[in-house]
Design a protein around this motif. Structure first.
Motif, PDB file in Angstrom:
ATOM      1  N   THR A   1       0.846  -1.186   0.000  1.00 39.23           N
ATOM      2  CA  THR A   1       0.000   0.000   0.000  1.00 39.23           C
ATOM      3  C   THR A   1       0.883   1.238   0.000  1.00 39.23           C
ATOM      4  OG1 THR A   1      -1.727  -1.177   1.207  1.00 39.23           O
ATOM      5  CG2 THR A   1      -1.834   1.229   1.239  1.00 39.23           C
ATOM      6  N   ARG A   2       0.648   2.116  -0.961  1.00 39.90           N
ATOM      7  CA  ARG A   2       1.432   3.349  -1.117  1.00 39.90           C
ATOM      8  C   ARG A   2       2.925   3.038  -1.192  1.00 39.90           C
ATOM      9  NH1 ARG A   2      -0.773   8.596   1.717  1.00 39.90           N
ATOM     10  NH2 ARG A   2       0.688   9.287   0.140  1.00 39.90           N
ATOM     11  N   GLY A   3       3.250   2.017  -1.957  1.00 44.90           N
ATOM     12  CA  GLY A   3       4.630   1.557  -2.015  1.00 44.90           C
ATOM     13  C   GLY A   3       5.373   1.849  -3.301  1.00 44.90           C
ATOM     14  N   HIS A   4       4.732   2.563  -4.265  1.00 38.68           N
ATOM     15  CA  HIS A   4       5.401   2.814  -5.543  1.00 38.68           C
ATOM     16  C   HIS A   4       4.898   4.145  -6.107  1.00 38.68           C
ATOM     17  CE1 HIS A   4       6.586   0.999  -9.742  1.00 38.68           C
ATOM     18  NE2 HIS A   4       7.286   2.074  -9.437  1.00 38.68           N
ATOM     19  N   PHE A   5       5.831   5.073  -6.322  1.00 40.91           N
ATOM     20  CA  PHE A   5       5.497   6.408  -6.807  1.00 40.91           C
ATOM     21  C   PHE A   5       6.417   6.818  -7.940  1.00 40.91           C
ATOM     22  CE2 PHE A   5       3.775   6.477  -2.572  1.00 40.91           C
ATOM     23  CZ  PHE A   5       2.639   7.258  -2.680  1.00 40.91           C
ATOM     24  N   ILE A   6       5.889   7.628  -8.825  1.00 40.69           N
ATOM     25  CA  ILE A   6       6.682   8.368  -9.791  1.00 40.69           C
ATOM     26  C   ILE A   6       6.511   9.832  -9.383  1.00 40.69           C
ATOM     27  CG2 ILE A   6       7.133   8.896 -12.215  1.00 40.69           C
ATOM     28  CD1 ILE A   6       7.300   5.849 -11.455  1.00 40.69           C
ATOM     29  N   SER A   7       7.616  10.456  -8.948  1.00 42.63           N
ATOM     30  CA  SER A   7       7.554  11.800  -8.366  1.00 42.63           C
ATOM     31  C   SER A   7       8.220  12.835  -9.254  1.00 42.63           C
ATOM     32  CB  SER A   7       8.237  11.811  -6.996  1.00 42.63           C
ATOM     33  OG  SER A   7       7.537  11.001  -6.094  1.00 42.63           O
ATOM     34  N   PHE A   8       7.522  13.931  -9.460  1.00 40.81           N
ATOM     35  CA  PHE A   8       8.011  15.060 -10.244  1.00 40.81           C
ATOM     36  C   PHE A   8       8.269  16.224  -9.292  1.00 40.81           C
ATOM     37  CE2 PHE A   8       5.763  12.376 -13.131  1.00 40.81           C
ATOM     38  CZ  PHE A   8       6.356  12.546 -14.374  1.00 40.81           C
ATOM     39  N   LEU A   9       9.515  16.678  -9.220  1.00 40.18           N
ATOM     40  CA  LEU A   9       9.882  17.801  -8.355  1.00 40.18           C
ATOM     41  C   LEU A   9       9.895  19.084  -9.191  1.00 40.18           C
ATOM     42  CD1 LEU A   9      10.932  18.844  -5.591  1.00 40.18           C
ATOM     43  CD2 LEU A   9      13.254  18.447  -6.488  1.00 40.18           C
ATOM     44  N   TYR A  10       9.112  20.073  -8.758  1.00 40.77           N
ATOM     45  CA  TYR A  10       9.011  21.340  -9.473  1.00 40.77           C
ATOM     46  C   TYR A  10       9.564  22.490  -8.635  1.00 40.77           C
ATOM     47  CZ  TYR A  10       5.989  19.137 -12.906  1.00 40.77           C
ATOM     48  OH  TYR A  10       5.500  18.334 -13.894  1.00 40.77           O
ATOM     49  N   ALA A  11      10.333  23.373  -9.291  1.00 43.72           N
ATOM     50  CA  ALA A  11      10.793  24.608  -8.665  1.00 43.72           C
ATOM     51  C   ALA A  11       9.617  25.582  -8.653  1.00 43.72           C
ATOM     52  CB  ALA A  11      11.963  25.198  -9.437  1.00 43.72           C
ATOM     53  N   CYS A  12       9.260  26.048  -7.472  1.00 47.09           N
ATOM     54  CA  CYS A  12       8.100  26.926  -7.315  1.00 47.09           C
ATOM     55  C   CYS A  12       8.505  28.245  -6.666  1.00 47.09           C
ATOM     56  CB  CYS A  12       7.044  26.254  -6.440  1.00 47.09           C
ATOM     57  SG  CYS A  12       6.388  24.729  -7.119  1.00 47.09           S
ATOM     58  N   THR A  13       7.692  29.258  -6.909  1.00 45.68           N
ATOM     59  CA  THR A  13       7.872  30.565  -6.294  1.00 45.68           C
ATOM     60  C   THR A  13       6.536  30.987  -5.703  1.00 45.68           C
ATOM     61  OG1 THR A  13       9.512  31.140  -7.979  1.00 45.68           O
ATOM     62  CG2 THR A  13       8.552  32.960  -6.729  1.00 45.68           C
ATOM     63  N   LEU A  14       6.568  31.452  -4.460  1.00 49.71           N
ATOM     64  CA  LEU A  14       5.343  31.930  -3.827  1.00 49.71           C
ATOM     65  C   LEU A  14       4.833  33.179  -4.530  1.00 49.71           C
ATOM     66  CD1 LEU A  14       6.349  31.544  -0.073  1.00 49.71           C
ATOM     67  CD2 LEU A  14       4.495  30.314  -1.227  1.00 49.71           C
ATOM     68  N   THR A  15       3.524  33.258  -4.732  1.00 44.75           N
ATOM     69  CA  THR A  15       2.894  34.453  -5.291  1.00 44.75           C
ATOM     70  C   THR A  15       1.927  35.070  -4.283  1.00 44.75           C
ATOM     71  OG1 THR A  15       1.173  33.134  -6.366  1.00 44.75           O
ATOM     72  CG2 THR A  15       3.142  33.682  -7.684  1.00 44.75           C
ATOM     73  N   SER A  16       1.896  34.497  -3.082  1.00 44.32           N
ATOM     74  CA  SER A  16       1.087  35.034  -1.989  1.00 44.32           C
ATOM     75  C   SER A  16       1.803  34.695  -0.688  1.00 44.32           C
ATOM     76  CB  SER A  16      -0.321  34.426  -1.997  1.00 44.32           C
ATOM     77  OG  SER A  16      -0.275  33.067  -1.588  1.00 44.32           O
ATOM     78  N   SER A  17       1.289  35.227   0.388  1.00 47.23           N
ATOM     79  CA  SER A  17       1.848  34.915   1.701  1.00 47.23           C
ATOM     80  C   SER A  17       1.465  33.497   2.112  1.00 47.23           C
ATOM     81  CB  SER A  17       1.314  35.891   2.752  1.00 47.23           C
ATOM     82  OG  SER A  17       1.690  37.202   2.429  1.00 47.23           O
ATOM     83  N   LEU A  18       2.305  32.900   2.934  1.00 49.74           N
ATOM     84  CA  LEU A  18       1.996  31.603   3.533  1.00 49.74           C
ATOM     85  C   LEU A  18       0.969  31.800   4.643  1.00 49.74           C
ATOM     86  CD1 LEU A  18       5.694  30.487   3.780  1.00 49.74           C
ATOM     87  CD2 LEU A  18       3.959  29.298   2.430  1.00 49.74           C
ATOM     88  N   ASP A  19       0.212  30.773   4.948  1.00 56.50           N
ATOM     89  CA  ASP A  19      -0.763  30.830   6.037  1.00 56.50           C
ATOM     90  C   ASP A  19      -0.011  30.933   7.358  1.00 56.50           C
ATOM     91  OD1 ASP A  19      -2.673  30.422   8.007  1.00 56.50           O
ATOM     92  OD2 ASP A  19      -3.544  28.648   7.060  1.00 56.50           O
ATOM     93  N   PRO A  20      -0.085  32.071   8.040  1.00 58.60           N
ATOM     94  CA  PRO A  20       0.669  32.236   9.287  1.00 58.60           C
ATOM     95  C   PRO A  20       0.202  31.298  10.406  1.00 58.60           C
ATOM     96  CG  PRO A  20      -0.815  34.095   8.952  1.00 58.60           C
ATOM     97  CD  PRO A  20      -0.881  33.254   7.704  1.00 58.60           C
ATOM     98  N   GLN A  21      -1.043  30.822  10.327  1.00 55.81           N
ATOM     99  CA  GLN A  21      -1.555  29.895  11.341  1.00 55.81           C
ATOM    100  C   GLN A  21      -0.833  28.553  11.299  1.00 55.81           C
ATOM    101  OE1 GLN A  21      -3.743  30.738  13.657  1.00 55.81           O
ATOM    102  NE2 GLN A  21      -4.018  32.783  12.816  1.00 55.81           N
ATOM    103  N   ARG A  22      -0.234  28.228  10.146  1.00 55.84           N
ATOM    104  CA  ARG A  22       0.436  26.939   9.970  1.00 55.84           C
ATOM    105  C   ARG A  22       1.945  27.021  10.218  1.00 55.84           C
ATOM    106  NH1 ARG A  22      -2.492  24.801   4.422  1.00 55.84           N
ATOM    107  NH2 ARG A  22      -4.528  25.631   4.934  1.00 55.84           N
TER     108      ARG A  22
END
Length: 167
Positions: free
Chosen positions: A111-132
C-alpha cells in the motif's frame, strides 16, 4: 468468478474520480499501480527551503517537501496549485520542466509503495498561512518552516531531494 460485478460495485463507490477517490479505494488502487505525484521545491531570498511536517502511518514523523498525488485527468499545474493551497495556504507559480523525476519504491510495503515523483521549482505568489507556521514546541502535522539546510529528521523517502534542499 466474474470480476465485472465486483468492479461495478467498486465503481459505484466513486462519485467523481477527478475529485479524488474514497480512501479505501485509493489505498486499493495504490496496491495495483504506481501513483504519480508532484513535489514543490520552494526557496526564499535567503536560499532557505520550505518544508512541512508530516506524521503518518506510511512515512512516520519528519519534515518533507510539500507534495500531492495527481488525480484522474488532472494536470500537473492544477495539482501543484492544489498542493500549495492545501498544505501552505498559499499560491505559487512553477517552472513547467521538473527539476527531477524519481521512481520511489518501497519493497517492504504494498500500500502506497510505488510512486513516480516530479519535483518542481516553485515561487510563492502570496503569503503563507501564518496559522500553519511552526514556532516552537511540539511539531504537528501540517506546519511549515523555512530551513537553512537539510534537517536531520527529513522523512527517509525525501532523501532523494537532499541535494536540492541543502543547495
Amino acid at each position: 468468478m466474474a470480476l465485472q460485478p465486483l468492479i461495478g460495485e467498486l465503481e459505484s463507490k466513486i462519485i467523481n474520480s477527478a475529485q479524488g477517490l474514497p480512501e479505501e479505494v485509493f489505498l486499493f488502487v495504490s496496491r495495483l499501480t504506481p501513483m504519480v505525484n508532484v513535489d514543490l521545491l520552494l526557496k526564499n531570498a535567503q536560499n532557505q527551503t520550505l518544508l512541512t511536517w508530516r506524521d503518518d502511518e506510511y512515512y512516520g514523523p519528519g519534515w518533507h517537501v510539500p507534495g500531492g498525488i495527481v488525480r484522474f485527468k488532472e494536470s500537473f499545474a492544477t495539482r501543484v496549485s492544489a498542493v500549495a493551497a492545501n498544505e501552505l495556504g498559499a499560491s505559487v507559480i512553477f517552472t513547467p520542466a521538473p527539476l527531477a523525476v524519481n521512481e520511489i519504491m518501497n519493497p517492504a510495503r504494498n500500500t502506497r509503495g510505488h510512486f513516480i515523483s516530479f519535483l518542481y521549482a516553485c515561487t510563492l505568489t502570496s503569503s503563507l498561512d501564518p496559522q500553519r507556521e511552526y514556532k516552537e514546541g511540539k511539531l504537528q502535522s501540517g506546519v511549515w518552516a523555512w530551513h537553512d539546510g537539510c534537517p536531520e529528521n527529513l522523512i527517509a523517502v525525501h532523501e532523494i531531494y537532499r541535494q536540492f534542499i541543502a543547495a
